[in-house]
Design an enzyme around this catalytic site. Structure first.
Site, mmCIF file in Angstrom:
data_model
loop_
_atom_site.group_PDB
_atom_site.id
_atom_site.type_symbol
_atom_site.label_atom_id
_atom_site.label_comp_id
_atom_site.label_asym_id
_atom_site.label_seq_id
_atom_site.Cartn_x
_atom_site.Cartn_y
_atom_site.Cartn_z
ATOM 1 N N CYS A 194 0.877 -1.166 0.000
ATOM 2 C CA CYS A 194 0.000 0.000 0.000
ATOM 3 C C CYS A 194 0.914 1.214 0.000
ATOM 4 O O CYS A 194 2.124 1.083 0.178
ATOM 5 C CB CYS A 194 -0.840 0.057 1.280
ATOM 6 S SG CYS A 194 -1.900 -1.370 1.503
ATOM 7 N N ARG A 201 1.284 1.657 -5.975
ATOM 8 C CA ARG A 201 1.397 0.644 -4.925
ATOM 9 C C ARG A 201 0.033 0.015 -4.581
ATOM 10 O O ARG A 201 -0.039 -0.847 -3.710
ATOM 11 C CB ARG A 201 1.997 1.264 -3.658
ATOM 12 C CG ARG A 201 3.370 1.877 -3.879
ATOM 13 C CD ARG A 201 3.895 2.502 -2.606
ATOM 14 N NE ARG A 201 4.166 1.489 -1.607
ATOM 15 C CZ ARG A 201 5.291 0.816 -1.482
ATOM 16 N NH1 ARG A 201 6.280 1.055 -2.306
ATOM 17 N NH2 ARG A 201 5.452 -0.088 -0.543
ATOM 18 N N TRP A 206 -3.820 -1.444 -1.265
ATOM 19 C CA TRP A 206 -3.837 -2.651 -2.084
ATOM 20 C C TRP A 206 -4.285 -3.741 -1.116
ATOM 21 O O TRP A 206 -3.548 -4.132 -0.220
ATOM 22 C CB TRP A 206 -2.441 -2.945 -2.635
ATOM 23 C CG TRP A 206 -2.494 -3.991 -3.688
ATOM 24 C CD1 TRP A 206 -2.930 -3.834 -4.972
ATOM 25 C CD2 TRP A 206 -2.110 -5.358 -3.561
ATOM 26 N NE1 TRP A 206 -2.843 -5.028 -5.638
ATOM 27 C CE2 TRP A 206 -2.348 -5.972 -4.815
ATOM 28 C CE3 TRP A 206 -1.590 -6.122 -2.525
ATOM 29 C CZ2 TRP A 206 -2.086 -7.316 -5.044
ATOM 30 C CZ3 TRP A 206 -1.328 -7.455 -2.753
ATOM 31 C CH2 TRP A 206 -1.568 -8.040 -4.000
ATOM 32 N N ASN A 220 0.941 -0.303 5.935
ATOM 33 C CA ASN A 220 1.320 -1.080 4.753
ATOM 34 C C ASN A 220 1.970 -2.348 5.271
ATOM 35 O O ASN A 220 2.983 -2.276 5.970
ATOM 36 C CB ASN A 220 2.311 -0.266 3.901
ATOM 37 C CG ASN A 220 2.986 -1.116 2.845
ATOM 38 O OD1 ASN A 220 2.438 -2.140 2.414
ATOM 39 N ND2 ASN A 220 4.164 -0.704 2.419
ATOM 40 N N GLY A 221 1.393 -3.503 4.966
ATOM 41 C CA GLY A 221 1.979 -4.767 5.425
ATOM 42 C C GLY A 221 0.899 -5.738 5.844
ATOM 43 O O GLY A 221 -0.278 -5.562 5.510
ATOM 44 N N GLU A 228 9.769 -21.125 -18.822
ATOM 45 C CA GLU A 228 9.605 -19.769 -18.289
ATOM 46 C C GLU A 228 10.804 -18.889 -18.683
ATOM 47 O O GLU A 228 10.634 -17.716 -19.031
ATOM 48 C CB GLU A 228 9.434 -19.830 -16.759
ATOM 49 C CG GLU A 228 9.329 -18.510 -16.039
ATOM 50 C CD GLU A 228 8.145 -17.632 -16.474
ATOM 51 O OE1 GLU A 228 7.293 -18.096 -17.233
ATOM 52 O OE2 GLU A 228 8.123 -16.460 -16.060
ATOM 53 N N LYS A 250 10.406 -15.500 -20.843
ATOM 54 C CA LYS A 250 10.890 -14.195 -20.359
ATOM 55 C C LYS A 250 11.764 -13.542 -21.422
ATOM 56 O O LYS A 250 11.621 -12.370 -21.716
ATOM 57 C CB LYS A 250 11.735 -14.346 -19.092
ATOM 58 C CG LYS A 250 11.092 -14.492 -17.766
ATOM 59 C CD LYS A 250 10.232 -13.392 -17.248
ATOM 60 C CE LYS A 250 8.867 -13.456 -17.836
ATOM 61 N NZ LYS A 250 7.823 -14.076 -17.082
ATOM 62 N N GLU A 304 9.690 -12.392 -24.557
ATOM 63 C CA GLU A 304 8.742 -11.280 -24.456
ATOM 64 C C GLU A 304 9.405 -9.933 -24.242
ATOM 65 O O GLU A 304 8.862 -8.921 -24.656
ATOM 66 C CB GLU A 304 7.637 -11.546 -23.429
ATOM 67 C CG GLU A 304 8.043 -11.565 -21.999
ATOM 68 C CD GLU A 304 6.855 -11.813 -21.056
ATOM 69 O OE1 GLU A 304 5.731 -11.429 -21.359
ATOM 70 O OE2 GLU A 304 7.098 -12.389 -19.984
ATOM 71 N N HIS A 361 15.668 -35.525 -29.904
ATOM 72 C CA HIS A 361 14.564 -35.875 -30.803
ATOM 73 C C HIS A 361 14.238 -34.728 -31.764
ATOM 74 O O HIS A 361 13.151 -34.696 -32.327
ATOM 75 C CB HIS A 361 13.324 -36.259 -29.993
ATOM 76 C CG HIS A 361 13.564 -37.455 -29.123
ATOM 77 N ND1 HIS A 361 13.565 -38.741 -29.613
ATOM 78 C CD2 HIS A 361 13.891 -37.551 -27.812
ATOM 79 C CE1 HIS A 361 13.841 -39.582 -28.624
ATOM 80 N NE2 HIS A 361 14.059 -38.878 -27.520
ATOM 81 N N LYS A 394 -0.579 -6.190 -19.790
ATOM 82 C CA LYS A 394 -0.388 -6.857 -18.492
ATOM 83 C C LYS A 394 -1.515 -7.844 -18.212
ATOM 84 O O LYS A 394 -1.278 -8.942 -17.730
ATOM 85 C CB LYS A 394 -0.302 -5.798 -17.387
ATOM 86 C CG LYS A 394 -0.003 -6.361 -16.010
ATOM 87 C CD LYS A 394 1.409 -6.940 -15.932
ATOM 88 C CE LYS A 394 1.685 -7.680 -14.649
ATOM 89 N NZ LYS A 394 2.824 -8.606 -14.765
HETATM 90 O O1 M6R Z 1 -2.695 -12.501 -14.893
HETATM 91 P P1 M6R Z 1 -2.395 -13.888 -15.367
HETATM 92 O O2 M6R Z 1 -1.444 -14.623 -14.491
HETATM 93 O O3 M6R Z 1 -3.654 -14.687 -15.631
HETATM 94 O O4 M6R Z 1 -1.700 -13.680 -16.772
HETATM 95 C C1 M6R Z 1 -1.342 -14.761 -17.579
HETATM 96 C C2 M6R Z 1 -0.388 -14.354 -18.680
HETATM 97 O O5 M6R Z 1 -0.987 -13.399 -19.517
HETATM 98 C C3 M6R Z 1 0.916 -13.791 -18.126
HETATM 99 O O6 M6R Z 1 1.535 -14.682 -17.255
HETATM 100 C C4 M6R Z 1 1.899 -13.480 -19.277
HETATM 101 O O7 M6R Z 1 2.298 -14.647 -19.894
HETATM 102 C C5 M6R Z 1 3.103 -12.682 -18.752
HETATM 103 N N1 M6R Z 1 3.329 -11.540 -19.569
HETATM 104 C C6 M6R Z 1 4.367 -13.455 -18.735
HETATM 105 O O8 M6R Z 1 5.438 -12.705 -18.273
#
Ligand code: M6R
Length: 606
Positions: free
Chosen positions: A2, A27, A74, A98-99, A479, A483, A486, A502, A601
Site C-alpha cells: 500500500c 502501490r 492494495w 502497509n503490510g 519460463e 521471459k 517477451e 529428438h 499486463k
Molecule cells: O494474470 P495472469 O497470471 O492470468 O496472466 C497470464 C499471462 O498473460 C501472463 O503470465 C503473461 O504470460 C506474462 N506476460 C508473462 O510474463
C-alpha cells in the site's frame, strides 16, 4: 503493498497528502483515505476505488488542518470497500498501515473478548485498537505505539496520529518501506521518496525495527526498546520517475529485487511450525473428495502450474493435469465432481482462465483460485481463493507473481500431503523450514546481478537461445524462454533436456547459447550428459547449478550457482538467474522492458 504518507507543518495537509498519494497509487488503488487533525479532532475521509474518488469526496467534504495522514490501499485482509479503507480510527487514534499483521486473528479474538468492537475486516484496525488501549496508560503516543508493537507479528510500516497529541506523528517499520522527508518547519513521512520529492530531497530512510517520532521541528528515531538511533539525512539525486521505481531503471528490475520480500509476505500467517502444517486462510479442502486436480492457467501462470503438478504429485500423491486455459474451455473437457480445478492467475482477470473456471464449475468441479489481486474476477468466481500477496506487479513480464505462485503451490501441496497422509510430519517440517529460509536465499541470488550483466553481454547478441531442464526444471526452462522472448524479442525455446535429441539438437552450433538447469538432484547426472551432447556440437552452455558443485564447471562455458534447497522448491531459486539474464539482455538491446511491444499486463480478451 500500500502507499502511506504523513504531513506535519504549517501548510494545509490535505493537498500535500493527496499529491503524495497520487505518486503512490502504483502501490495499490483499491481505496484511498486521509485523516486530518483540526479543532481538537481528526476527520477521516476515505472511500473505495481510485484516488480520484477520494478527491471528488474531499471536494464535497473538505478536511482542513495542518497535520494529517493518507493511504492508498492494495487489499490484503478484507475486500476493497469503504469500511476497509484506511485510515482506521479508534477513539483518538488514527492509523495507516502497509503490510500484514501475521497474528491478526489471535489479536482480534483477544481484543473482542475484552470488549473491542470492530468496524472493518482489516488487520490494521486491530493495531488502532491496540494503540487506543495503550494510550490510556502510556505517557505519550510514542510509548503507546511501542507497547502495541510488542504484541504484533508480521510486516508493517505504520503511521499513527492521536487527537490528544496532534503535534506528533509516530511511525514504525518492519519489512515495509518507510522514509522521512525533512522540510523547513515541516516534515513528511512516506512509503517511498516519490511521494515527497516535490517537497523535499532531504530524507532519512527508516530501518527495520525502528520507531520514529516526527514533529514540525524534529525527527527522533529509536529502536523497539526505546534506545535512540542517530542517522544522517541523505540528499536524493534521482529523478521523480526513477524514484517511483525505487531507484531501479525499470519496474521489472525492481520487481525482481522485491521477490525475497514478496515471498516472505506469501508465507506470512500460513506456516504453522508448531503443528508442521499449513494454514490456507480458512480454505478447507476435503481430500477424500478430490480424485484429481486440474490446473488451468495461461503464460507464466501456466508454467507455475506445471511446477505445481510436480509438487502436488510428489507430496500428496494426487493425480494432476495442467491445461492451457484457452484450450481447456473449447475441447469439451471431461471434468466434474471429484475434480479440484486450480485456476492460477496473477491478475485474476485473464479472460481465458475465467472462462475455463466457468466451464469447470458448470460441470460440477470445485474451483480454487490462486491469484495476486484480492477480489479480482477469478477468485470471486471460484469456490475458494488463496492469495499470493506479491504486491502490484507493474512490469508486463511476470517475475514476483511467478515465484509467489510457486510458494503458494508449495503450501497447497504440503496442506494436501498432510491430509492424504503421504507427507510425514518430519518431511513437512523440513519443507516448511526450507520455505522460511527462501527469502534469504533469494536475496543472495538477486544481489548477484553483476554476473548476469556480464553473461547478458556475452550471450545477448545471439539470434536464438535454447533452455533445457528435466523434472520440475522443465517448466523453468519454458519460463526462461518466455521471459527472454517477451522482453528482448530474441527467439527462445524451452525443452525437456531428454527431448533434445529428438529434434532441437539439429539447431546446435557455436552460435546457439544453451541455458541448462542443472541443480543437484535425481536428474543431475542425466542433465550433465545432455550438457556434454551440446558441447560436443560446439554449442555454448550456460549452466544454472547448485552452490558447492565443483564438477559442473568442467562441462559448461559459464556457470551461475544458486543456494541449495529442497528438491520441490528448487524452481523458486533457479528461475531467478533466468529472469535477470532476460532483463539484462533486453536492457542491453534497449527494448521497452516494462511494456514490451504487442503485449498487455492483463489479457482480458480472447
Ligand atoms: O494474470 P495472469 O497470471 O492470468 O496472466 C497470464 C499471462 O498473460 C501472463 O503470465 C503473461 O504470460 C506474462 N506476460 C508473462 O510474463
Amino acid at each position: 503493498m500500500c502507499g502511506i504518507i504523513g504531513y506535519i507543518g504549517g501548510r494545509q495537509a490535505t493537498p500535500l497528502l493527496v499529491g503524495g498519494l497520487r505518486k503512490l497509487e502504483y502501490r495499490g488503488y483499491d481505496s484511498a483515505g486521509v485523516s486530518v487533525f483540526n479543532n481538537g479532532t481528526s476527520k477521516v475521509v476515505r472511500c473505495r476505488g481510485k484516488l480520484a474518488n477520494l478527491e471528488a469526496k474531499l471536494l464535497e467534504d473538505p478536511a482542513p488542518g495542518t497535520v494529517g495522514i493518507g493511504h492508498t490501499r492494495w487489499a490484503t485482509h478484507g475486500r476493497p470497500s469503504d469500511e476497509n479503507s484506511h485510515p482506521h480510527k479508534v477513539g483518538p487514534i488514527s492509523v495507516i498501515h502497509n503490510g500484514i499483521i501475521e497474528n491478526h486473528l489471535q489479536l482480534r479474538a483477544e481484543l473482542a473478548a475484552s470488549g473491542s468492537k470492530f468496524s472493518s475486516e482489516t488487520d490494521t484496525e486491530i493495531f488502532a485498537h491496540l494503540v487506543a488501549r495503550e494510550i490510556k496508560t502510556a505517557e505519550n503516543l510514542t510509548l503507546a505505539v511501542r507497547r502495541a508493537l510488542a504484541k504484533v507479528r508480521g510486516s508493517y510500516a505504520f503511521v499513527v496520529m492521536s487527537d490528544h497529541e496532534p503535534q506528533t506523528l509516530v511511525a514504525a517499520k518492519n519489512s515495509s518501506p518507510l522514509v522521512i522527508g525533512l522540510g523547513e518547519n515541516e516534515n513528511f513521512i512516506a512509503s517511498d521518496v516519490t511521494a515527497i520529492l516535490a517537497e523535499t530531497r532531504k530524507v532519512i530512510f527508516i530501518e527495520e525495527g525502528e520507531i520514529v517520532t516526527v514533529t514540525r521541528e524534529a525527527v527522533a528515531i529509536t529502536d523497539l526498546e526505546g534506545k535512540p538511533v542517530t542517522r544522517a539525512p541523505k540528499t536524493i539525486t534521482w529523478s521523480a520517475v526513477q524514484a517511483e521505481k525505487g531507484g531501479f531503471k525499470h519496474f521489472m528490475l525492481k520487481e525482481i529485487h522485491e521477490q525475497p520480500r514478496a515471498v516472505a509476505d506469501t508465507l506470512v500467517g500460513r506456516v504453522d511450525l508448531e503443528h508442521d502444517d499449513v494454514l490456507l486462510d480458512g480454505v478447507t479442502l476435503d481430500v477424500t473428495k478430490i480424485k484429481r486436480i486440474v490446473f488451468v492457467a495461461c503464460g507464466t501462470s501456466y508454467h507455475a502450474s506445471m511446477v505445481g503438478e510436480f509438487m502436488i504429485e510428489a507430496l500428496a500423491r494426487i493425480p494432476v493435469e495442467v491445461e492451457i486455459a484457452s484450450e481447456f474451455r473449447y475441447r469439451d473437457p471431461i471434468i466434474g465432481a471429484g475434480d479440484l480445478v486450480i485456476a492460477v492467475s496473477q491478475s485474476g482477470e485473464t479472460l481465458d482462465t475465467m472462462e475455463a473456471v466457468r466451464e469447470a464449475k458448470k460441470r460440477g468441479a470445485q474451483v480454487l483460485a490462486i491469484s495476486n489481486v484480492l477480489e479480482s474476477s477469478i477468485p470471486r468466481l471460484a469456490d475458494h481463493a488463496f492469495y499470493t500477496h506479491a504486491g502490484p506487479e507493474i512490469g508486463v513480464a511476470s517475475t514476483k507473481a511467478f515465484t509467489t505462485q510457486l510458494v503458494a503451490m508449495a503450501l497447497v501441496a504440503i496442506y494436501l500431503g498432510k491430509r492424504t497422509k503421504t507427507l510425514s510430519n518430519e518431511r513437512a517440517r523440513a519443507l516448511l523450514a526450507e520455505l522460511v529460509q527462501l527469502p534469504q536465499k533469494m536475496r543472495d541470488i538477486v544481489e548477484g546481478g553483476a554476473q548476469l550483466q556480464v553473461l547478458a553481454r556475452r550471450y545477448g547478441g545471439a539470434h536464438g537461445f535454447l533452455f533445457l531442464g528435466r523434472g520440475s526444471q522443465y517448466p523453468i526452462a519454458l519460463e526462461g524462454a518466455l521471459k527472454l522472448k517477451e522482453i528482448s524479442y530474441i527467439h527462445a525455446e524451452g525443452y525437456p533436456a531428454g527431448e533434445m535429441k529428438h529434434g532441437p539438437i539439429a539447431l546446435i552450433d557455436e552460435n546457439l547459447p544453451v541455458v541448462v538447469l542443472a541443480p543437484r538432484g535425481p536428474f543431475y547426472e542425466k542433465v550433465v550428459s545432455n550438457l556434454a551432447e551440446v558441447r560436443a556440437r560446439q554449442g555454448k552452455v550456460l549452466a544454472i547449478a547448485t552452490k558447492g558443485d565443483n564438477e559442473i564447471g568442467g562441462h559448461a562455458d559459464d556457470v551461475v550457482l544458486v543456494p541449495d534447497t529442497a528438491l520441490e522448491l528448487q524452481p523458486i531459486l533457479t528461475v531467478l538467474p533466468l529472469q535477470m539474464l532476460s532483463y539484462y539482455v533486453a536492457d542491453g538491446k534497449g527494448t521497452d522492458v516494462d511494456q514490451p511491444r504487442n503485449l498487455a499486463k492483463s489479457v482480458t480478451v480472447e
